[in-house]
Write a protein that holds these residues in place. Structure first.
Motif, PDB file in Angstrom:
ATOM      1  N   ALA A 106     -13.341 -11.000   3.188  1.00 55.17           N
ATOM      2  CA  ALA A 106     -14.328 -11.696   2.128  1.00 55.17           C
ATOM      3  C   ALA A 106     -13.788 -11.582   0.753  1.00 55.17           C
ATOM      4  CB  ALA A 106     -15.356 -10.415   2.078  1.00 55.17           C
ATOM      5  N   LEU A 107     -12.449 -11.478   0.798  1.00 59.48           N
ATOM      6  CA  LEU A 107     -11.789 -11.397  -0.549  1.00 59.48           C
ATOM      7  C   LEU A 107     -10.623 -12.429  -0.723  1.00 59.48           C
ATOM      8  CD1 LEU A 107     -11.365  -7.610  -1.389  1.00 59.48           C
ATOM      9  CD2 LEU A 107     -13.075  -8.989  -2.034  1.00 59.48           C
ATOM     10  N   GLY A 136      -1.261 -10.886  -2.848  1.00 56.69           N
ATOM     11  CA  GLY A 136      -1.124 -10.413  -1.545  1.00 56.69           C
ATOM     12  C   GLY A 136      -1.016  -8.888  -1.371  1.00 56.69           C
ATOM     13  N   VAL A 137      -1.946  -8.180  -1.990  1.00 60.11           N
ATOM     14  CA  VAL A 137      -1.788  -6.979  -2.174  1.00 60.11           C
ATOM     15  C   VAL A 137      -2.776  -6.474  -0.660  1.00 60.11           C
ATOM     16  CG1 VAL A 137      -2.072  -6.630  -4.752  1.00 60.11           C
ATOM     17  CG2 VAL A 137      -4.154  -6.881  -3.100  1.00 60.11           C
ATOM     18  N   LEU A 138      -3.083  -7.118   0.032  1.00 56.81           N
ATOM     19  CA  LEU A 138      -3.751  -6.878   1.347  1.00 56.81           C
ATOM     20  C   LEU A 138      -3.005  -7.422   2.430  1.00 56.81           C
ATOM     21  CD1 LEU A 138      -7.536  -7.662   0.496  1.00 56.81           C
ATOM     22  CD2 LEU A 138      -6.395  -5.316   0.274  1.00 56.81           C
ATOM     23  N   GLN A 139      -1.832  -7.796   1.945  1.00 56.51           N
ATOM     24  CA  GLN A 139      -0.825  -8.460   3.175  1.00 56.51           C
ATOM     25  C   GLN A 139      -0.770  -7.506   4.212  1.00 56.51           C
ATOM     26  OE1 GLN A 139       2.722  -9.986   1.555  1.00 56.51           O
ATOM     27  NE2 GLN A 139       3.103 -11.014   3.542  1.00 56.51           N
ATOM     28  N   TRP A 186      -1.746   0.881   6.073  1.00 59.85           N
ATOM     29  CA  TRP A 186      -1.988  -0.084   5.376  1.00 59.85           C
ATOM     30  C   TRP A 186      -1.709   0.348   3.688  1.00 59.85           C
ATOM     31  CZ3 TRP A 186      -7.282  -2.438   7.327  1.00 59.85           C
ATOM     32  CH2 TRP A 186      -7.072  -2.729   8.547  1.00 59.85           C
ATOM     33  N   PHE A 187      -1.075  -0.472   3.098  1.00 65.05           N
ATOM     34  CA  PHE A 187      -1.058  -0.145   1.446  1.00 65.05           C
ATOM     35  C   PHE A 187      -2.267  -0.021   1.078  1.00 65.05           C
ATOM     36  CE2 PHE A 187       3.288  -2.335   1.552  1.00 65.05           C
ATOM     37  CZ  PHE A 187       3.824  -1.262   1.994  1.00 65.05           C
ATOM     38  N   HIS A 188      -2.433   1.014   0.151  1.00 69.42           N
ATOM     39  CA  HIS A 188      -3.783   1.146  -0.756  1.00 69.42           C
ATOM     40  C   HIS A 188      -4.837   1.741   0.034  1.00 69.42           C
ATOM     41  CE1 HIS A 188      -1.678  -1.549  -3.615  1.00 69.42           C
ATOM     42  NE2 HIS A 188      -1.799  -2.416  -2.510  1.00 69.42           N
TER      43      HIS A 188
END
Length: 216
Positions: free
Chosen positions: A39-40, A45-48, A60-62
């Motif tokens: 949805a974002l 690419g922070v959700l890569q 996963w990062f974050h």
């Protein structure tokens, strides 16, 4: 002896099923987070690393998990994200911190956020969120920090929030809220500056005198 054997079998079955349950729960949480990713828009690419084919989202990062591989934190503040929040996040029953401040998130706050029973901090400030503050947030009995300032929220401050005894900080300044400011429960000690710059807001509620929904 038959009874003892049955007990041994039940214990053995529980030992096998317990990791399976954790894995299924982790997959469910991964599905919820991946719904957010879809949805974002994510130009940096922070959700890569958010790969739905992995066993759980704890790598996963974050994303932070507890020892049982259940998601407890999502830290995506100031990440240049845009898009919408998703109701699937309401499935993260162990989530304590949801940090999505200083992005460009639009649309509304899902009512399903009221299912985040472990939530301590909800930070959505400095976005472009519209709609009303869901009354379902009043079910978040562990909530301590609620920061929704610098958005485009409308409607009144839900009186259900006055029932959250742990609430220490609520900031809804710089929105387009209306009605009066609650003065009971945790709101009794909230600074009025946390409600500033809502042009249609009438000021503190006067019990028995001021209409709750004045000017809404």
């Amino acid at each position: 002896m038959a009874g003892a054997a049955a007990v041994v079998l039940m214990v053995a079955a529980a030992a096998v099923l317990s990791p399976v349950y954790v894995a299924l729960a982790s997959n469910s949480e991964g599905d919820a987070l991946y719904a957010l990713r879809r949805a974002l828009a994510d130009p940096r690419g922070v959700l890569q690393s958010w790969d739905p084919t992995l066993v759980n989202p704890c790598t996963w990062f974050h994303v932070t998990c507890n020892r049982d591989n259940r998601v407890t934190r999502v830290d995506l503040g100031n990440s240049n994200l845009s898009g919408s929040l998703v109701p699937e996040l309401g499935h993260l029953e162990h989530l304590q911190y949801l940090e999505l401040y200083k992005n460009n998130i639009q649309d509304t706050i899902p009512a399903e956020f009221g299912n985040l029973k472990s939530l301590i901090s909800l930070d959505l400030y400095n976005n472009n969120i519209t709609g009303t503050i869901p009354k379902e947030l009043g079910k978040l009995k562990s909530l301590v920090f609620l920061r929704l300032n610098e958005n485009r929220l409308t409607g009144p401050v839900p009186r259900e929030l006055t029932k959250i005894s742990n609430l220490k900080v609520i900031d809804v300044s710089n929105n387009d809220l209306c009605g009066t400011i609650p003065t009971s429960g945790p709101f009794e000690h909230m600074p009025l500056s946390n409600f500033d710059n809502n042009p249609r807001m009438e000021g503190p509620e006067l019990q028995g005198l001021a209409m709750y929904d004045t000017n809404c």
